[in-house]
Write an enzyme that holds these catalytic residues in place. Structure first.
Site, mmCIF file in Angstrom:
data_model
loop_
_atom_site.group_PDB
_atom_site.id
_atom_site.type_symbol
_atom_site.label_atom_id
_atom_site.label_comp_id
_atom_site.label_asym_id
_atom_site.label_seq_id
_atom_site.Cartn_x
_atom_site.Cartn_y
_atom_site.Cartn_z
ATOM 1 N N CYS A 1 0.847 -1.185 0.000
ATOM 2 C CA CYS A 1 0.000 0.000 0.000
ATOM 3 C C CYS A 1 0.886 1.240 0.000
ATOM 4 C CB CYS A 1 -0.906 -0.011 1.233
ATOM 5 S SG CYS A 1 -1.809 1.532 1.484
ATOM 6 N N CYS B 1 0.181 3.249 3.719
ATOM 7 C CA CYS B 1 0.580 2.737 5.042
ATOM 8 C C CYS B 1 1.694 1.696 4.965
ATOM 9 C CB CYS B 1 -0.626 2.193 5.796
ATOM 10 S SG CYS B 1 -1.234 0.613 5.172
ATOM 11 N N CYS C 1 -1.709 -10.563 -7.527
ATOM 12 C CA CYS C 1 -2.127 -11.686 -6.691
ATOM 13 C C CYS C 1 -2.179 -11.196 -5.251
ATOM 14 C CB CYS C 1 -1.107 -12.821 -6.855
ATOM 15 S SG CYS C 1 -1.579 -14.314 -5.974
HETATM 16 FE FE FE Z 1 -2.800 1.073 3.502
#
Ligand code: FE
Length: 143
Positions: A103, A106, A126
């Protein structure tokens, strides 16, 4: 207390806070680059329409419009919703190296990307179901 800090681009969350916020299985996958079992996860065969968001911070990651059945037993997508919301990192193993997908906000581990996906991108994202939450289309129509 400084359990969570947002610098305008990245969310810095203390390890103690991740332990509090995530289930032990999520922590293993999302903070320790684990992999959940194939065919025994929430979204591999899930066909509802909507948006998959990061389970760590809520950042929108994938649309059901780009989800497909890869046969692997993990939720698979051929394209992220917004390219800037995912970041790639080399994951060097003993015998092969893979590209990890994390991500962008974060830093939580989401899964890996491979080059054997379908057209139009030929990419296969995936993902781990544990790394994502789902918002049904009605709820995400303001995105
Ligand atoms: Fe995140």
């Amino acid at each position: 207390m400084d359990e969570e800090h947002f610098d305008g681009k990245k969310l810095i969350v203390s390890d103690k806070e991740w332990i509090r916020r995530l289930t032990p299985k999520q922590y293993k996958v999302m903070r320790e680059q684990g992999t959940e079992p194939s065919f025994q996860n929430e979204f591999y065969d899930f066909k509802d329409h909507g948006i998959f968001v990061c389970a760590g911070c809520g950042l929108p990651l994938f649309s059901s419009d780009t989800k497909y059945d890869s046969g692997t037993g993990w939720p698979s997508f051929w394209e992220p919703l917004f390219p800037e919301n995912v970041t790639y990192r080399e994951d060097k193993g003993f015998f092969s190296s893979r590209t990890e997908v994390i991500c962008s906000r974060c830093g939580c581990h989401l899964g890996h990307i491979f080059n054997d996906g379908p057209l139009p991108t030929r990419k296969r994202f995936c993902m781990n179901s544990l790394s994502m939450n789902f918002h049904k289309k009605e709820e995400s129509s303001s995105l």
